[in-house]
Structures are given as structure tokens and as C-alpha cells.
Design a protein around this motif. Structure first.
Motif, PDB file in Angstrom:
ATOM      1  N   ILE A  28      -2.786   4.024   7.530  1.00  0.00           N
ATOM      2  CA  ILE A  28      -2.045   3.234   8.508  1.00  0.00           C
ATOM      3  C   ILE A  28      -1.686   4.129   9.697  1.00  0.00           C
ATOM      4  O   ILE A  28      -1.378   5.308   9.508  1.00  0.00           O
ATOM      5  CB  ILE A  28      -0.773   2.662   7.866  1.00  0.00           C
ATOM      6  N   ASP A  29      -1.697   3.583  10.875  1.00  0.00           N
ATOM      7  CA  ASP A  29      -1.415   4.433  12.024  1.00  0.00           C
ATOM      8  C   ASP A  29       0.080   4.671  12.165  1.00  0.00           C
ATOM      9  O   ASP A  29       0.904   3.980  11.569  1.00  0.00           O
ATOM     10  CB  ASP A  29      -2.021   3.850  13.290  1.00  0.00           C
TER      11      ASP A  29
ATOM     12  N   ARG B 157       0.832  -1.199   0.000  1.00  0.00           N
ATOM     13  CA  ARG B 157       0.000   0.000   0.000  1.00  0.00           C
ATOM     14  C   ARG B 157       0.869   1.253   0.000  1.00  0.00           C
ATOM     15  O   ARG B 157       0.583   2.228  -0.688  1.00  0.00           O
ATOM     16  CB  ARG B 157      -0.914   0.007   1.227  1.00  0.00           C
ATOM     17  N   ILE B 158       1.928   1.210   0.769  1.00  0.00           N
ATOM     18  CA  ILE B 158       2.808   2.379   0.826  1.00  0.00           C
ATOM     19  C   ILE B 158       3.514   2.579  -0.502  1.00  0.00           C
ATOM     20  O   ILE B 158       3.557   3.688  -1.046  1.00  0.00           O
ATOM     21  CB  ILE B 158       3.822   2.210   1.981  1.00  0.00           C
TER      22      ILE B 158
ATOM     23  N   ARG C 227       1.354   8.535   4.901  1.00  0.00           N
ATOM     24  CA  ARG C 227       0.751   7.813   6.017  1.00  0.00           C
ATOM     25  C   ARG C 227      -0.748   8.030   6.064  1.00  0.00           C
ATOM     26  O   ARG C 227      -1.524   7.080   6.204  1.00  0.00           O
ATOM     27  CB  ARG C 227       1.385   8.276   7.330  1.00  0.00           C
ATOM     28  N   LYS C 228      -1.179   9.271   5.905  1.00  0.00           N
ATOM     29  CA  LYS C 228      -2.603   9.531   5.977  1.00  0.00           C
ATOM     30  C   LYS C 228      -3.337   8.965   4.764  1.00  0.00           C
ATOM     31  O   LYS C 228      -4.487   8.540   4.875  1.00  0.00           O
ATOM     32  CB  LYS C 228      -2.848  11.031   6.107  1.00  0.00           C
ATOM     33  N   SER C 229      -2.677   8.969   3.624  1.00  0.00           N
ATOM     34  CA  SER C 229      -3.306   8.376   2.447  1.00  0.00           C
ATOM     35  C   SER C 229      -3.567   6.893   2.648  1.00  0.00           C
ATOM     36  O   SER C 229      -4.600   6.369   2.247  1.00  0.00           O
ATOM     37  CB  SER C 229      -2.419   8.566   1.217  1.00  0.00           C
ATOM     38  N   THR C 230      -2.622   6.226   3.270  1.00  0.00           N
ATOM     39  CA  THR C 230      -2.789   4.790   3.453  1.00  0.00           C
ATOM     40  C   THR C 230      -3.713   4.454   4.607  1.00  0.00           C
ATOM     41  O   THR C 230      -4.231   3.350   4.688  1.00  0.00           O
ATOM     42  CB  THR C 230      -1.437   4.114   3.734  1.00  0.00           C
TER      43      THR C 230
ATOM     44  N   LYS D 177       7.192   1.361  11.480  1.00  0.00           N
ATOM     45  CA  LYS D 177       7.827   0.045  11.398  1.00  0.00           C
ATOM     46  C   LYS D 177       7.850  -0.482   9.972  1.00  0.00           C
ATOM     47  O   LYS D 177       8.839  -1.079   9.540  1.00  0.00           O
ATOM     48  CB  LYS D 177       7.082  -0.926  12.319  1.00  0.00           C
ATOM     49  N   THR D 178       6.755  -0.252   9.263  1.00  0.00           N
ATOM     50  CA  THR D 178       6.698  -0.761   7.896  1.00  0.00           C
ATOM     51  C   THR D 178       7.710  -0.053   7.005  1.00  0.00           C
ATOM     52  O   THR D 178       8.362  -0.676   6.160  1.00  0.00           O
ATOM     53  CB  THR D 178       5.275  -0.589   7.332  1.00  0.00           C
TER      54      THR D 178
END
Lengths: 166, 166
Positions: free
Chosen positions: B74-75, B52-53, B69-72, B81-82
Motif C-alpha cells: 500500500i502506498d 491486509r494490514i 507498509r511495504k509488505s502490504t 489513512k488506513t
DNA sequence: ACGAAAAGGTTGACATCTCCACCTTTGTCC
DNA sequence: GGACAAAGGTGGAGATGTCAACCTTTTCGT
């Protein structure tokens, strides 16, 4: 080679993330789960899978482990562990299943029934809250659409370039 | 007290799980994630959040960490970490962000671009596969419906029996 | 310009999920 | 009826996700 790649990627720059169906559904699902956890956190310390199992049993669908498990959609391993937790925390007692000795029957304790009585109205209100956010037409089509997508998500046989290309 | 409870529960026995919206969406989301993992497993060893990133960056939306980050969705924690994993595996290099020293810029390596070129068509095919499973009317309103539900999932202020009742 | 508040990121602890190997019980097929 | 597959369940390992504490940088008020 790399130049072509960069060109391709640059061309796709205008693409809209909001049109990626699985991505949007994932985000929605995450938000719904967070909302459910927020509701649970207000009263009990039930986890989401614990609540789902209790609800299925409380709704009287079945007491057999397999049927409960399949109703919840939880996989075998997690179901086993979650049931153990429910037993340890006094929400459920298990009885050997006579018809099929591989399975067990799950019976809610008073503690679980009390939790269900408390939480069920809140989850019903939440369901209403979600439904009224939709237009009547959306309400009509949302469940069939989900079902159709769930079926389409079961296979990956739409890919015509198999592993041989790697 | 307990008798009333059991009666209530018994009365609800006919209720249909398929009408629980969050539950159905959760199951759909899980299936979609499994389908995506199956696609990824055929080629690369990218995890779903990693993919996704990479996709967001490859689509040229932004190189800034916060916006990615906000697009994905994910917190913060998992994103950090990813990204570390992506860097360690050679998919991404990071550069300090000049405009905002708190952020970093993420740049795809050739390895990531190659993976994107390989996987993007398959995910596009999958998206098509999902969309054709819907009727035209469903396609029209699925995205607005998801959006409306996502907004409705943001709060729990519809509950009128607050914690005071505990 | 200063201090407080907000935003971004990192880390660690913990819960949840997924996958796989394994065992037991049922069902099936000669 | 006996071998063998299939279904159900358990437990462990590792991946993934969540939450809270913390530090740094930026922003905002005054």
C-alpha cells in the motif's frame, strides 16, 4: 482465550506472504496499471479506462455500448461516466442504436484513431516485453491459469461456516 | 492517411482480447478483490486494506510501520489513512518507535485478534479454493510467473520511440 | 560535526471505483 | 395484449486509490 489466540498467531509467524495468491495478483495488477498509466502519460491525457474503451472499439469488436462495456469489464456506472468524458473530449461520438433503443453506438473520431495509432504499437511492445519475461512453459500456461482463477473467484460457496456463526 | 488508419484497424478486427495479458490480470484482480470484499462483508466491517494490514501484523512479520507498509504494497498516503481508521475503530494502537522516531509501531487489540481468528480460516479456505482450480503444473509456475511479470512491469524502457516523437 | 540528501509520514486535492436507487426499454409469460 | 421481470443506462454518495507538497528524522559525505 486471548493467550491461545496469541499462540496461534505466533505459530504462524513463519508464513510467507509471497504464497498468498490474491495478494500477489493484486500487487501485480497495480504495477501493470501504473506501467500503463506511465505509457499513456507520455503522449495523450487518456485515462486507462478511456484507453481500454477506445482500444476495444478500434479493434473492431463492436460498436454497441453493452458489448463494449462487457468486453472491457468496466461496470455500468463507470462506463457511462467514462463514455461521457470521451464524448466531451472529442474522442467519440454516440449514435442511438436502432436495434435496441436502450443502447447507443460509439464511433471513434479521427482524434481517437490517431491516438490509437500512436499508442497501440507501444502497448504491443509492452505486451511483448511482458511475454518475453516469461519462460515458454509459463507463457503456455499463464492464460489458462488466469481463466481458471477468474472462474474460481466468482463464488464464495466454498465457505462452510456461514453467517449463522457470527 | 485516415483511410490507411481505418484499414489497419479493420485488419486487426480478429484480434483477441483474451490475449492481452495486463487486461486479463486486471479483470482477475478485480474479481478477486470483489470476492475478498464478499468474505469480509459476511462478518466484520473491515475494508480490504484494513484486513491486509491486520493480517500482516497478526502473522507476526513485523510491527514497524515501514515494514508493514511495504509488505502490504500500500502506498504511503493510503497506509497512513488506513492506519488512522484502524486506530479510530479500535483495532490497533500505535506506539512511538524507539529505534527510528520517524516510524511507529502498530499493535493489534483484542478486537483485531478476534477478527483475525474469525477471518483467517475463511481466507485460507479461499486460498485453497483458488489453488485447487489450477492444475499441478499451473500451481508450480504461477508464483514465479507472477514474480517475473511484476519485475517486467516496473519499467517502460522497452519503448524505443521516446517523447521526442510527440 | 555539519549540511545535504534520502527516507518516513501526514495532509489535501483529485481521480477512480463501487454501490445503490432510479428510469427507460425489451423480453416473457399468462 | 398487458403486467411484470430483466436488461441497459444514468446519476449521486461514499469508499478507495493516486499524486504532489510538505515537515521531520535519519543517513551519508566531507
Amino acid at each position: 482465550m486471548r493467550d491461545d489466540a496469541e499462540k496461534e498467531i505466533a505459530e504462524g509467524a513463519g508464513f510467507d506472504l509471497s504464497l498468498l495468491l490474491p495478494f500477489q495478483i493484486t500487487k501485480l495488477s497495480n504495477r501493470l496499471a501504473a506501467q500503463a498509466r506511465a505509457i499513456l502519460a507520455r503522449h495523450d491525457n487518456l485515462s486507462l479506462p478511456q484507453w481500454r474503451i477506445i482500444r476495444v472499439i478500434a479493434m473492431g469488436l463492436s460498436n454497441r455500448s453493452t458489448e463494449i462495456r462487457k468486453s472491457t469489464g468496466i461496470d455500468k456506472s463507470q462506463f457511462s461516466k467514462t463514455v461521457n468524458a470521451l464524448v466531451e473530449e472529442g474522442y467519440v461520438v454516440t449514435v442511438p442504436c436502432q436495434e435496441d433503443h436502450r443502447q447507443i453506438e460509439l464511433i471513434l473520431t479521427g482524434k481517437a484513431i490517431a491516438a490509437y495509432e500512436l499508442l497501440a504499437p507501444e502497448f504491443a511492445a509492452r505486451q511483448q516485453h511482458l511475454l518475453v519475461a516469461l519462460t515458454p512453459a509459463q507463457r503456455e500456461m499463464i492464460f489458462p491459469a488466469i481463466h481458471a482463477l477468474a472462474r474460481a473467484a466468482e463464488t464464495i460457496d466454498f465457505i462452510d461456516t456461514p453467517t449463522s456463526e457470527d
